[in-house]
Scaffold this motif. Structure first.
Motif, PDB file in Angstrom:
ATOM      1  N   ASP A   1     -11.211 -50.011   3.543  1.00  0.00           N
ATOM      2  CA  ASP A   1     -10.619 -48.720   3.137  1.00  0.00           C
ATOM      3  C   ASP A   1     -10.160 -47.925   4.346  1.00  0.00           C
ATOM      4  O   ASP A   1     -10.477 -46.740   4.507  1.00  0.00           O
ATOM      5  N   LEU A   2      -9.369 -48.566   5.192  1.00  0.00           N
ATOM      6  CA  LEU A   2      -8.892 -47.904   6.400  1.00  0.00           C
ATOM      7  C   LEU A   2      -7.654 -47.053   6.150  1.00  0.00           C
ATOM      8  O   LEU A   2      -7.263 -46.266   7.016  1.00  0.00           O
ATOM      9  N   LEU A   3      -7.017 -47.195   5.001  1.00  0.00           N
ATOM     10  CA  LEU A   3      -5.853 -46.393   4.632  1.00  0.00           C
ATOM     11  C   LEU A   3      -6.219 -45.549   3.422  1.00  0.00           C
ATOM     12  O   LEU A   3      -6.568 -46.092   2.361  1.00  0.00           O
ATOM     13  N   VAL A   4      -6.152 -44.224   3.578  1.00  0.00           N
ATOM     14  CA  VAL A   4      -6.587 -43.315   2.507  1.00  0.00           C
ATOM     15  C   VAL A   4      -5.454 -42.334   2.214  1.00  0.00           C
ATOM     16  O   VAL A   4      -5.415 -41.229   2.786  1.00  0.00           O
ATOM     17  N   PRO A   5      -4.503 -42.694   1.342  1.00  0.00           N
ATOM     18  CA  PRO A   5      -3.432 -41.757   0.994  1.00  0.00           C
ATOM     19  C   PRO A   5      -3.855 -40.816  -0.134  1.00  0.00           C
ATOM     20  O   PRO A   5      -4.645 -41.180  -1.009  1.00  0.00           O
ATOM     21  N   ASN A   6      -3.348 -39.613  -0.090  1.00  0.00           N
ATOM     22  CA  ASN A   6      -3.623 -38.613  -1.125  1.00  0.00           C
ATOM     23  C   ASN A   6      -2.360 -37.805  -1.371  1.00  0.00           C
ATOM     24  O   ASN A   6      -1.845 -37.148  -0.462  1.00  0.00           O
ATOM     25  N   VAL A   7      -1.843 -37.857  -2.592  1.00  0.00           N
ATOM     26  CA  VAL A   7      -0.636 -37.126  -2.983  1.00  0.00           C
ATOM     27  C   VAL A   7      -1.046 -35.866  -3.723  1.00  0.00           C
ATOM     28  O   VAL A   7      -1.850 -35.919  -4.657  1.00  0.00           O
ATOM     29  N   GLU A   8      -0.499 -34.734  -3.299  1.00  0.00           N
ATOM     30  CA  GLU A   8      -0.771 -33.455  -3.934  1.00  0.00           C
ATOM     31  C   GLU A   8       0.538 -32.842  -4.415  1.00  0.00           C
ATOM     32  O   GLU A   8       1.486 -32.712  -3.636  1.00  0.00           O
ATOM     33  N   LEU A   9       0.566 -32.480  -5.689  1.00  0.00           N
ATOM     34  CA  LEU A   9       1.709 -31.764  -6.257  1.00  0.00           C
ATOM     35  C   LEU A   9       1.359 -30.282  -6.232  1.00  0.00           C
ATOM     36  O   LEU A   9       0.580 -29.808  -7.055  1.00  0.00           O
ATOM     37  N   SER A  10       1.905 -29.565  -5.275  1.00  0.00           N
ATOM     38  CA  SER A  10       1.488 -28.195  -5.028  1.00  0.00           C
ATOM     39  C   SER A  10       1.918 -27.271  -6.152  1.00  0.00           C
ATOM     40  O   SER A  10       2.866 -27.545  -6.907  1.00  0.00           O
ATOM     41  N   THR A  11       1.211 -26.162  -6.268  1.00  0.00           N
ATOM     42  CA  THR A  11       1.550 -25.139  -7.245  1.00  0.00           C
ATOM     43  C   THR A  11       2.932 -24.568  -6.928  1.00  0.00           C
ATOM     44  O   THR A  11       3.210 -24.184  -5.798  1.00  0.00           O
ATOM     45  N   GLY A  12       3.772 -24.532  -7.930  1.00  0.00           N
ATOM     46  CA  GLY A  12       5.119 -24.013  -7.735  1.00  0.00           C
ATOM     47  C   GLY A  12       6.150 -25.056  -7.414  1.00  0.00           C
ATOM     48  O   GLY A  12       7.344 -24.734  -7.345  1.00  0.00           O
ATOM     49  N   CYS A  13       5.737 -26.322  -7.207  1.00  0.00           N
ATOM     50  CA  CYS A  13       6.724 -27.356  -6.916  1.00  0.00           C
ATOM     51  C   CYS A  13       7.594 -27.654  -8.129  1.00  0.00           C
ATOM     52  O   CYS A  13       8.733 -28.094  -8.001  1.00  0.00           O
ATOM     53  N   SER A  14       7.048 -27.370  -9.315  1.00  0.00           N
ATOM     54  CA  SER A  14       7.769 -27.598 -10.563  1.00  0.00           C
ATOM     55  C   SER A  14       7.158 -26.698 -11.633  1.00  0.00           C
ATOM     56  O   SER A  14       5.971 -26.376 -11.567  1.00  0.00           O
ATOM     57  N   PRO A  15       7.944 -26.268 -12.628  1.00  0.00           N
ATOM     58  CA  PRO A  15       7.366 -25.455 -13.713  1.00  0.00           C
ATOM     59  C   PRO A  15       6.258 -26.163 -14.478  1.00  0.00           C
ATOM     60  O   PRO A  15       5.485 -25.510 -15.179  1.00  0.00           O
ATOM     61  N   SER A  16       6.169 -27.479 -14.335  1.00  0.00           N
ATOM     62  CA  SER A  16       5.150 -28.223 -15.082  1.00  0.00           C
ATOM     63  C   SER A  16       3.760 -28.090 -14.473  1.00  0.00           C
ATOM     64  O   SER A  16       2.771 -28.431 -15.128  1.00  0.00           O
ATOM     65  N   TYR A  17       3.663 -27.622 -13.230  1.00  0.00           N
ATOM     66  CA  TYR A  17       2.373 -27.570 -12.544  1.00  0.00           C
ATOM     67  C   TYR A  17       1.960 -26.119 -12.346  1.00  0.00           C
ATOM     68  O   TYR A  17       2.574 -25.378 -11.573  1.00  0.00           O
ATOM     69  N   LEU A  18       0.929 -25.739 -13.088  1.00  0.00           N
ATOM     70  CA  LEU A  18       0.458 -24.365 -13.100  1.00  0.00           C
ATOM     71  C   LEU A  18      -0.655 -24.187 -12.071  1.00  0.00           C
ATOM     72  O   LEU A  18      -1.369 -25.140 -11.739  1.00  0.00           O
ATOM     73  N   PRO A  19      -0.837 -22.974 -11.584  1.00  0.00           N
ATOM     74  CA  PRO A  19      -1.913 -22.730 -10.607  1.00  0.00           C
ATOM     75  C   PRO A  19      -3.283 -22.897 -11.230  1.00  0.00           C
ATOM     76  O   PRO A  19      -3.499 -22.582 -12.400  1.00  0.00           O
ATOM     77  N   GLY A  20      -4.225 -23.395 -10.436  1.00  0.00           N
ATOM     78  CA  GLY A  20      -5.594 -23.566 -10.895  1.00  0.00           C
ATOM     79  C   GLY A  20      -5.847 -24.813 -11.701  1.00  0.00           C
ATOM     80  O   GLY A  20      -6.986 -25.049 -12.128  1.00  0.00           O
ATOM     81  N   ALA A  21      -4.821 -25.619 -11.929  1.00  0.00           N
ATOM     82  CA  ALA A  21      -4.999 -26.829 -12.724  1.00  0.00           C
ATOM     83  C   ALA A  21      -5.599 -27.937 -11.874  1.00  0.00           C
ATOM     84  O   ALA A  21      -5.373 -28.001 -10.654  1.00  0.00           O
ATOM     85  N   PRO A  22      -6.394 -28.833 -12.459  1.00  0.00           N
ATOM     86  CA  PRO A  22      -6.960 -29.957 -11.695  1.00  0.00           C
ATOM     87  C   PRO A  22      -5.863 -30.932 -11.295  1.00  0.00           C
ATOM     88  O   PRO A  22      -4.726 -30.850 -11.789  1.00  0.00           O
ATOM     89  N   PRO A  23      -6.153 -31.870 -10.393  1.00  0.00           N
ATOM     90  CA  PRO A  23      -5.148 -32.864  -9.997  1.00  0.00           C
ATOM     91  C   PRO A  23      -4.596 -33.599 -11.210  1.00  0.00           C
ATOM     92  O   PRO A  23      -5.349 -34.070 -12.073  1.00  0.00           O
ATOM     93  N   SER A  24      -3.299 -33.673 -11.291  1.00  0.00           N
ATOM     94  CA  SER A  24      -2.648 -34.267 -12.450  1.00  0.00           C
ATOM     95  C   SER A  24      -2.738 -35.788 -12.406  1.00  0.00           C
ATOM     96  O   SER A  24      -3.006 -36.394 -11.369  1.00  0.00           O
TER      97      SER A  24
ATOM     98  N   LEU B   1       0.082 -36.354   1.514  1.00  0.00           N
ATOM     99  CA  LEU B   1       1.477 -36.163   1.116  1.00  0.00           C
ATOM    100  C   LEU B   1       1.535 -34.977   0.170  1.00  0.00           C
ATOM    101  O   LEU B   1       1.055 -35.047  -0.973  1.00  0.00           O
ATOM    102  N   LEU B   2       2.103 -33.879   0.628  1.00  0.00           N
ATOM    103  CA  LEU B   2       2.176 -32.642  -0.148  1.00  0.00           C
ATOM    104  C   LEU B   2       3.607 -32.440  -0.632  1.00  0.00           C
ATOM    105  O   LEU B   2       4.537 -32.331   0.173  1.00  0.00           O
ATOM    106  N   VAL B   3       3.769 -32.394  -1.954  1.00  0.00           N
ATOM    107  CA  VAL B   3       5.084 -32.161  -2.559  1.00  0.00           C
ATOM    108  C   VAL B   3       5.283 -30.659  -2.698  1.00  0.00           C
ATOM    109  O   VAL B   3       4.620 -30.010  -3.505  1.00  0.00           O
ATOM    110  N   LEU B   4       6.186 -30.113  -1.910  1.00  0.00           N
ATOM    111  CA  LEU B   4       6.461 -28.675  -1.960  1.00  0.00           C
ATOM    112  C   LEU B   4       7.430 -28.322  -3.067  1.00  0.00           C
ATOM    113  O   LEU B   4       7.322 -27.252  -3.678  1.00  0.00           O
ATOM    114  N   SER B   5       8.391 -29.174  -3.308  1.00  0.00           N
ATOM    115  CA  SER B   5       9.386 -28.958  -4.353  1.00  0.00           C
ATOM    116  C   SER B   5       9.683 -30.289  -5.011  1.00  0.00           C
ATOM    117  O   SER B   5       9.802 -31.309  -4.315  1.00  0.00           O
TER     118      SER B   5
END
Length: 403
Positions: free
Chosen positions: A137-160, A246-250
């Motif tokens: 497990d030497l490679l540990v990627p983590n993708v985050e869909l930030s709040t506000g990147c899309s109308p589908s992702y509301l603040p305070g919601a758990p990881p989709s 990997l943080l998705v801003l938009s």
């Protein structure tokens, strides 16, 4: 005779809406109208096979060993990579590899290498490296869909579920593409009685073969007589673990191609400190000098491209394939859209992702194909998509190398 006033006439103005209203009221009809027009362009002005050109900036994050910011249309992704030390003693059932064992594993003995080309040996070594990376497990990627990147992702919601799925896809492609080498992630310890001039975390030198005797000549290795005297061998004491965020801003459209480009650019920008094993304190020491930092050797540049299929069969009868001639009285009912944006992606029922790269022997290699939904894309359409992705590879690989 009285003068009569003429009756007032009121003109009725036609009711009109801006294009954005029609896109919300009837999105499929709106997209179909644009694609069916004489110029055949999408609402964004692009032709169906035309992708969005990304912009890449590297080294934007100060506290990471490697970083990149990529924007493709309205999709923006920030990637940060930081290396952490994993001690070999912390790995369950770990057997420390010595320098001689690593040479024999990578290059094999004379009998196993008879009739084996250098390219085949490198492929075997990459396969074993990918298996070892996955097991540790030497490679540990983590993708985050930030709040506000899309109308589908509301603040305070758990990881989709989409974020978790994207993280798994990135990890899978990292391993299946055999992108990185274990040589860059191992931290070696050289005892004072072993080769003191060797580098602490660089791979050992390749052995040579005597074609007459087919014997394995390992450079800088003790003879069989010295081995009997239990001469200490350099061994792996720790590993670099790459934490990839990997943080998705938009977000507008399928994010995976932009995520992957950001990851490739950040990996090329990564500089890991020179690490040495301190035998007295039993820990790893990292050099603060940037001149001693090492880059990561990458196995080519696999480029990912996503295509959406817009099929209007359910909107009307008389389906005509995009590869067939459209005769009089027939209308085209199917389009394959390269790199769809958010609006176009919402109208597509089928999605295909193709990953290609240029191997060492030349030509082009298909690394991975993912297909979701629908049954429009067949064998011939898939060949066309692979050819389009090869064109994309030539353009985007030059952008990544020049970033």
């Amino acid at each position: 005779m009285k003068n009569e006033m003429p009756a007032a006439t009121t003109s009725i103005q036609p009711l009109s809406f801006p294009p954005s209203h029609f896109a919300k009221l009837a999105p499929r009809s709106y997209l179909h109208t644009h694609l069916s027009s004489p110029n055949g362009r999408r609402p964004s002005g692009r032709l169906p096979p035309e992708p969005r050109n990304p912009t890449i900036n590297t080294g934007s994050l100060t506290h990471c060993h490697g970083s990149a910011v990529v924007r493709s249309g309205d999709t923006a992704v920030v990637c940060g990579i930081r290396g952490e030390i994993l001690n070999a003693s912390d790995v369950v059932d770990h057997k420390p590899a010595t320098k001689l064992e690593e040479l024999l594993r990578r290059y094999g003995g004379a009998s196993t290498r008879l009739g084996t080309s250098e390219l085949d040996r490198r492929k075997r070594a990459r396969t074993e490296d990918a298996e070892e990376m996955a097991s540790l497990d030497l490679l540990v990627p983590n993708v985050e869909l930030s709040t506000g990147c899309s109308p589908s992702y509301l603040p305070g919601a758990p990881p989709s579920e989409e974020a978790q799925s994207l993280s798994h896809r990135v990890l899978t492609l990292l391993h299946t593409s055999q992108l990185l080498s274990m040589d860059d992630l191992r931290i070696w310890y050289h005892s004072p009685s072993s080769d003191a001039t060797a580098s602490s975390n660089l791979p050992p030198e390749a052995p040579s073969i005597d074609p007459t005797s087919m014997s394995l000549d390992v450079p800088n290795e003790p003879s069989s007589e010295d081995a009997e005297e239990n001469t200490p061998q350099p061994e792996v004491k720790a590993y670099w673990t790459l934490h990839i965020t990997l943080l998705v801003l938009s977000l507008s459209g399928p994010p995976f191609p932009t995520l992957w480009i950001a990851l490739l650019a950040a990996l090329r920008n990564t500089r890991l400190p020179k690490a040495t094993w301190d035998a007295d304190n039993q820990r790893v020491l990292c050099s603060p000098l940037t001149s001693d930092a090492q880059t990561l050797a990458m196995n080519g540049l696999p480029i990912a491209a996503t295509y959406g299929v817009f099929d209007t069969e359910k909107d009307g009868a008389g389906l005509v394939s995009s590869t067939q001639d459209i005769g009089p009285g027939k209308q085209r009912r199917r389009w394959i859209l390269a790199d769809p944006d958010g609006f176009e992606d919402s109208c597509c029922e089928e999605e295909v992702t193709v990953v290609v790269r240029e191997p060492e022997k030349g030509g082009m290699e298909v690394v991975r194909i993912e297909k979701e939904g629908g049954a429009v894309v067949g064998k011939e359409e898939m060949k066309e998509l692979v050819a389009e992705t090869e064109k994309r590879w030539r353009e985007w690989s030059a952008l990544i190398e020049g970033a």
